[in-house]
Design a protein around this motif. Structure first.
Motif, mmCIF file in Angstrom:
data_model
loop_
_atom_site.group_PDB
_atom_site.id
_atom_site.type_symbol
_atom_site.label_atom_id
_atom_site.label_comp_id
_atom_site.label_asym_id
_atom_site.label_seq_id
_atom_site.Cartn_x
_atom_site.Cartn_y
_atom_site.Cartn_z
ATOM 1 N N ARG A 91 -14.342 -32.649 -1.200
ATOM 2 C CA ARG A 91 -13.449 -31.750 -0.548
ATOM 3 C C ARG A 91 -12.473 -32.421 0.235
ATOM 4 N N THR A 92 -11.481 -31.660 0.949
ATOM 5 C CA THR A 92 -10.462 -32.439 1.500
ATOM 6 C C THR A 92 -10.983 -33.142 3.170
ATOM 7 N N ILE A 93 -10.515 -34.128 3.382
ATOM 8 C CA ILE A 93 -10.845 -34.846 4.718
ATOM 9 C C ILE A 93 -9.962 -34.686 5.712
ATOM 10 N N SER A 94 -8.818 -33.914 5.568
ATOM 11 C CA SER A 94 -7.899 -33.845 6.336
ATOM 12 C C SER A 94 -8.308 -32.978 7.811
ATOM 13 N N PHE A 95 -9.362 -32.249 7.667
ATOM 14 C CA PHE A 95 -10.011 -31.710 9.136
ATOM 15 C C PHE A 95 -10.717 -32.655 9.748
#
Length: 121
Positions: A26-30
């Motif tokens: 999953r994205t780690i951007s958050f």
């Protein structure tokens, strides 16, 4: 989230290394992301952190020598390490947290497997 740290190795004092932490699943951007290190016989210690808004914080022992950054498009976090010292020798681990600016391992819940950095004098 699976985290894979890489870039460690054997270097001499004064050299530089760049560690990478590639995330998948999953994205780690958050997330806030952090680098920790653990030397043999010692507790895990905070090295550097970067929030989802790219606010950074550092341990006193590495401030001015290490730089943490992130590339959300590549889902990767980096740790640029300059002017390495023998006391920087440790396994370096990356981790993800919901807590911006946290330096406590207990507030990080996804961990990579670590990459070994050895600095010779």
């Amino acid at each position: 989230v699976q985290l894979q740290a890489s870039g460690g190795g054997l270097v001499q004092a004064g050299d530089s290394l760049r560690l990478s932490c590639a995330a998948s699943g999953r994205t780690i951007s958050f997330y806030s992301m952090g680098w920790f290190r653990q030397a043999p016989g010692k507790e895990r210690e905070f090295v550097a952190g970067i929030s989802s808004h790219t606010v950074t914080n550092y341990a006193v022992s590495v401030k001015g020598r290490f730089t943490i950054s992130r590339d959300n498009a590549k889902n990767t976090v980096y740790l640029q390490m300059n002017s390495l010292k023998p006391e920087d020798t440790a396994v370096y681990l990356c981790a993800a947290s919901w807590v911006p600016g946290s330096n406590s391992p207990r507030e990080y819940f996804y961990w990579g497997q670590g990459t070994l950095v050895t600095v010779s004098s």
